[in-house]
Scaffold this active site. Sequence first.
Site, short mmCIF file in Angstrom:
data_model
loop_
_atom_site.label_atom_id
_atom_site.label_comp_id
_atom_site.label_asym_id
_atom_site.label_seq_id
_atom_site.Cartn_x
_atom_site.Cartn_y
_atom_site.Cartn_z
CE LYS A 174 20.37 -26.71 6.08
NZ LYS A 174 19.28 -27.12 5.09
CG HIS A 275 13.49 -26.90 11.07
ND1 HIS A 275 12.64 -27.89 11.39
CD2 HIS A 275 14.64 -27.57 10.36
CE1 HIS A 275 13.38 -28.95 11.00
NE2 HIS A 275 14.40 -28.92 10.46
#
Length: 303
Positions: A174, A275
Amino acid sequence: MRLSAVIERYLAHLRDVRRLSPATVRAYRADLRDLADILDDPDIGEITREDLREWLWRVQQSGASRATLARRAASARGLFVWAVAAGDLSTDPAARLVTPKRGRTLPTVAPAEALAEMLADLGAAASQTGDPLALRDHAILELLYGAGIRVSELCGLDTDDVDRERRTVRVWGKGAKERVVPFGMPASAALEAWFVRARPVLLARQADRDRGRAALFLGARGARLGPRTVYDLVARTVGPLVGRPVGPHALRHSAATHLLDGGADLRSVQEILGHESLGTTQIYTHVSHERLTASYRLAHPRA
């Protein structure tokens, strides 16, 4: 400046600067257009916290879940933080916007033994038949589980992203953030079979071979593989192991949980998954605790 105009500039920022995925940008667009519609597209400087509360109240009255309310509030907060930084606002009306806490559900995890047996059976059958699609599907599942990557990351992989000697894969997560993730021997063997026995066969089916030449995984016609094929594959193979249809993220959840069950530390799992926040990774400690508790209650005579 009208709210709708600021929203479009913000979406362009998310797409071009933060490099968020098209799906994420579409989600922001839907949330923020709903805000503009409900408020009748006012000047952004006229919006108050009470206007935002009214908007969320209407969303709630429409039957939206707490998760939807939390997501829409987060979309609005992101917009107004950016608008202040961009000079479109002097104060942030969403700064103290309070929404119901989002309920947390534990992710779906496939049993490690059943998953290993399914992958072994699938690999044996693919190797015996030599079917290129079967060899591809086996490699996809092994890499999704072995590296714990997202389906978007998998479909975006090129052949140069795989280091076959070191057994690592370079993925773009991302926000276009790069990370290098290891994978094990089963995934390595499945990828070798794909590279040698199957990928050249599918690539030859593409009339314009430049379209699929760089892609790691190919569709039946030789072009880059799309996520829909991966969703269907996981639903067909992993779904029966958990008793309901699941998507590719179930393999990512399973990889993280099984790593923790095997003794991996939380920080390492965070890096593997990509993450940003350790708090996001901590959900898997709850999964491991639930599994441990369930095993105890089943096995201990004094449970």
